[in-house]
Design a protein around this motif. Structure first.
Motif, PDB file in Angstrom:
ATOM      1  N   VAL A 147       0.848  -1.194   0.000  1.00  0.00           N
ATOM      2  CA  VAL A 147       0.000   0.000   0.000  1.00  0.00           C
ATOM      3  C   VAL A 147       0.880   1.239   0.000  1.00  0.00           C
ATOM      4  N   SER A 148       0.517   2.226  -0.810  1.00  0.00           N
ATOM      5  CA  SER A 148       1.210   3.508  -0.831  1.00  0.00           C
ATOM      6  C   SER A 148       0.160   4.607  -0.874  1.00  0.00           C
ATOM      7  N   ILE A 149       0.402   5.691  -0.145  1.00  0.00           N
ATOM      8  CA  ILE A 149      -0.566   6.784  -0.054  1.00  0.00           C
ATOM      9  C   ILE A 149       0.136   8.102  -0.337  1.00  0.00           C
ATOM     10  N   ILE A 150      -0.485   8.949  -1.145  1.00  0.00           N
ATOM     11  CA  ILE A 150      -0.039  10.324  -1.313  1.00  0.00           C
ATOM     12  C   ILE A 150      -1.263  11.216  -1.152  1.00  0.00           C
ATOM     13  N   SER A 151      -1.114  12.300  -0.401  1.00  0.00           N
ATOM     14  CA  SER A 151      -2.246  13.169  -0.086  1.00  0.00           C
ATOM     15  C   SER A 151      -1.882  14.626  -0.336  1.00  0.00           C
ATOM     16  N   TYR A 152      -2.880  15.381  -0.775  1.00  0.00           N
ATOM     17  CA  TYR A 152      -2.763  16.830  -0.903  1.00  0.00           C
ATOM     18  C   TYR A 152      -3.832  17.463  -0.026  1.00  0.00           C
ATOM     19  N   GLN A 153      -3.567  18.675   0.452  1.00  0.00           N
ATOM     20  CA  GLN A 153      -4.559  19.367   1.265  1.00  0.00           C
ATOM     21  C   GLN A 153      -4.586  20.846   0.934  1.00  0.00           C
ATOM     22  N   ASP A 154      -5.744  21.438   1.169  1.00  0.00           N
ATOM     23  CA  ASP A 154      -5.943  22.867   0.989  1.00  0.00           C
ATOM     24  C   ASP A 154      -5.481  23.565   2.263  1.00  0.00           C
ATOM     25  N   PRO A 155      -4.430  24.408   2.212  1.00  0.00           N
ATOM     26  CA  PRO A 155      -3.931  25.050   3.439  1.00  0.00           C
ATOM     27  C   PRO A 155      -4.970  25.918   4.128  1.00  0.00           C
ATOM     28  N   GLY A 156      -5.982  26.388   3.389  1.00  0.00           N
ATOM     29  CA  GLY A 156      -6.951  27.294   3.977  1.00  0.00           C
ATOM     30  C   GLY A 156      -8.180  26.629   4.555  1.00  0.00           C
ATOM     31  N   THR A 157      -8.365  25.325   4.311  1.00  0.00           N
ATOM     32  CA  THR A 157      -9.547  24.620   4.810  1.00  0.00           C
ATOM     33  C   THR A 157      -9.121  23.230   5.277  1.00  0.00           C
ATOM     34  N   ASP A 158     -10.097  22.409   5.602  1.00  0.00           N
ATOM     35  CA  ASP A 158      -9.817  21.036   6.012  1.00  0.00           C
ATOM     36  C   ASP A 158      -9.931  20.052   4.853  1.00  0.00           C
ATOM     37  N   ARG A 159     -10.077  20.543   3.625  1.00  0.00           N
ATOM     38  CA  ARG A 159     -10.269  19.646   2.485  1.00  0.00           C
ATOM     39  C   ARG A 159      -8.982  18.894   2.157  1.00  0.00           C
ATOM     40  N   GLU A 160      -9.136  17.610   1.824  1.00  0.00           N
ATOM     41  CA  GLU A 160      -7.993  16.765   1.495  1.00  0.00           C
ATOM     42  C   GLU A 160      -8.312  15.888   0.296  1.00  0.00           C
ATOM     43  N   LEU A 161      -7.265  15.523  -0.415  1.00  0.00           N
ATOM     44  CA  LEU A 161      -7.349  14.654  -1.579  1.00  0.00           C
ATOM     45  C   LEU A 161      -6.356  13.518  -1.372  1.00  0.00           C
ATOM     46  N   HIS A 162      -6.809  12.269  -1.507  1.00  0.00           N
ATOM     47  CA  HIS A 162      -5.953  11.115  -1.258  1.00  0.00           C
ATOM     48  C   HIS A 162      -5.928  10.189  -2.470  1.00  0.00           C
ATOM     49  N   VAL A 163      -4.756   9.640  -2.757  1.00  0.00           N
ATOM     50  CA  VAL A 163      -4.625   8.566  -3.735  1.00  0.00           C
ATOM     51  C   VAL A 163      -3.961   7.396  -3.028  1.00  0.00           C
ATOM     52  N   VAL A 164      -4.643   6.253  -3.023  1.00  0.00           N
ATOM     53  CA  VAL A 164      -4.119   5.044  -2.396  1.00  0.00           C
ATOM     54  C   VAL A 164      -3.781   4.048  -3.495  1.00  0.00           C
ATOM     55  N   TRP A 165      -2.539   3.596  -3.525  1.00  0.00           N
ATOM     56  CA  TRP A 165      -2.064   2.606  -4.498  1.00  0.00           C
ATOM     57  C   TRP A 165      -2.007   1.241  -3.832  1.00  0.00           C
ATOM     58  N   TYR A 166      -2.484   0.214  -4.540  1.00  0.00           N
ATOM     59  CA  TYR A 166      -2.452  -1.151  -4.033  1.00  0.00           C
ATOM     60  C   TYR A 166      -1.664  -2.033  -4.996  1.00  0.00           C
ATOM     61  N   GLY A 167      -0.665  -2.747  -4.480  1.00  0.00           N
ATOM     62  CA  GLY A 167       0.047  -3.701  -5.316  1.00  0.00           C
ATOM     63  C   GLY A 167      -0.853  -4.832  -5.764  1.00  0.00           C
ATOM     64  N   THR A 168      -1.756  -5.251  -4.885  1.00  0.00           N
ATOM     65  CA  THR A 168      -2.767  -6.268  -5.193  1.00  0.00           C
ATOM     66  C   THR A 168      -4.131  -5.660  -4.957  1.00  0.00           C
ATOM     67  N   PRO A 169      -5.041  -5.709  -5.932  1.00  0.00           N
ATOM     68  CA  PRO A 169      -6.361  -5.098  -5.744  1.00  0.00           C
ATOM     69  C   PRO A 169      -7.043  -5.629  -4.491  1.00  0.00           C
ATOM     70  N   PRO A 170      -7.559  -4.743  -3.625  1.00  0.00           N
ATOM     71  CA  PRO A 170      -8.209  -5.180  -2.386  1.00  0.00           C
ATOM     72  C   PRO A 170      -9.623  -5.678  -2.647  1.00  0.00           C
ATOM     73  N   GLU A 171     -10.154  -6.387  -1.678  1.00  0.00           N
ATOM     74  CA  GLU A 171     -11.545  -6.807  -1.764  1.00  0.00           C
ATOM     75  C   GLU A 171     -12.455  -5.599  -1.567  1.00  0.00           C
ATOM     76  N   ASP A 172     -13.610  -5.633  -2.208  1.00  0.00           N
ATOM     77  CA  ASP A 172     -14.574  -4.547  -2.073  1.00  0.00           C
ATOM     78  C   ASP A 172     -15.286  -4.700  -0.737  1.00  0.00           C
ATOM     79  N   ALA A 173     -14.937  -3.812   0.221  1.00  0.00           N
ATOM     80  CA  ALA A 173     -15.486  -3.925   1.575  1.00  0.00           C
ATOM     81  C   ALA A 173     -16.709  -3.043   1.789  1.00  0.00           C
TER      82      ALA A 173
END
Length: 333
Positions: free
Chosen positions: A245-271
């Motif tokens: 698993v690898s994660i990279i995130s961006y955020q808006d310095p002026g608010t609490d908004r965040e953007l995340h991209v999660v990479w999976y080496g093996t596709p996870p099960e749909d939970a």
């Protein structure tokens, strides 16, 4: 565990660690470390990564940067970029390049990176492991602005005509100096923190290292990056060296908004998805993907040409086109 749970537990917005959790993290890190052979040198980040993204900066600060708190001396404040929280502004996507680390230190073969949520990327220069765990590291941090405040143990110092402040920190058990920290203006308007640990914890050595810092952008070890990002948003955190698993995130310095991209080496099960409202099929870079709308987020689930999968999570005030465009800009790093 679904991905909202994953981000809540390990992501940049995870709850702050308690003192008990810090001690547990140090214990867990120590248990993962076996004394290396004399001919092998290890980087710090692969060992820290077992604790998870939320603990990376805490462990780096506790183990690699500074010793335990001395009864009469506090640890230097965590370096983070401060922003004023306000009303969300309009979203505009702009071209983005992969975040880089700006410096190099000659003479070091091992270097790893970490970042506090919303803060600058910290470079941890080795060798980082010894018989007693991480030691003798040098931590180098580009600061977003001149550091404010002061502590009673620091004193002003001149570094080749530039202003700075230096401070020594003692080990709470042995009383020996375990770390020396220097904050200085390396160039006009460019403030940097450097910390020498272990055998490098002397003022002469830290000053020597500070004078040897070179401007040399270095690639960070992300699995994926974004070719587009919201205008004005900053790197919010990352966990980039895990094979699963690898994660990279961006955020808006002026608010609490965040953007995340999660990479999976093996596709996870749909939970399943908390607060699911709608799900539809879309095409991203000529590959099938799912666009999911929940009460709080947009989520795109798709795959990459190498067989890995990704999940992009963005706030609901993004348009569907912006979310799909962001997913289309995901690139293998």
């Amino acid at each position: 565990m679904n991905d909202i749970d994953l981000l809540n537990e390990h992501g940049p917005d995870a709850s702050p660690l308690s003192e008990e959790a810090w001690r547990s993290a140090r214990t867990k890190l120590a248990s993962e470390i076996s004394p290396p052979a004399r001919s092998r040198r290890w980087g710090l980040m692969p060992r820290i990564a077992v604790i998870g993204l939320a603990g990376v900066a805490a462990v780096a600060a506790t183990v690699a940067v500074l010793p335990e708190k001395h009864p009469d001396r506090e640890r230097p404040p965590t370096v983070t970029a401060q922003g004023t929280k306000g009303s969300p502004g309009p979203i505009r996507l702009v071209a983005a390049t992969a975040p880089q680390y700006p410096f190099s230190l000659p003479g070091f073969d091992e270097v790893s990176y970490t970042a506090d949520p919303g803060g600058p990327v910290m470079g941890i220069f080795g060798p980082s492991l010894g018989e007693n765990g991480p030691n003798n590291t040098v931590v180098l941090v580009p600061l977003p602005e001149k550091p404010s405040g002061s502590s009673r143990g620091e004193r002003e110092i001149d570094v080749d005509g530039r202003p700075g402040k230096i401070e020594s920190f003692r080990d709470g058990q042995t009383g020996e100096i375990a770390a020396v920290q220097l904050n200085w203006e390396r160039k006009p308007g460019q403030w940097v923190t450097i910390v020498g640990n272990g055998t490098r914890a002397t003022e002469d050595e830290v000053l020597r290292l500070a004078r040897s810092v070179v401007d040399e952008p270095r690639r960070l070890n992300f699995k994926v990056t974004l070719g587009l990002a919201p205008d004005g948003w900053v790197l919010g955190g990352f966990k980039g060296d895990d094979k699963a698993v690898s994660i990279i995130s961006y955020q808006d310095p002026g608010t609490d908004r965040e953007l995340h991209v999660v990479w999976y080496g093996t596709p996870p099960e749909d939970a399943g998805w908390e607060g699911l409202e709608a799900e539809s099929r879309v095409t991203v870079n000529k590959r099938p993907a799912k666009l999911i709308r929940t009460t709080q987020n947009w989520i795109v689930v798709g795959s990459l040409p190498d067989g890995a999968s990704y999940q992009l999570m963005a706030p609901r005030d993004f348009t569907t086109k912006q979310v799909v465009d962001l997913a289309g800009s995901i690139r293998i790093h």
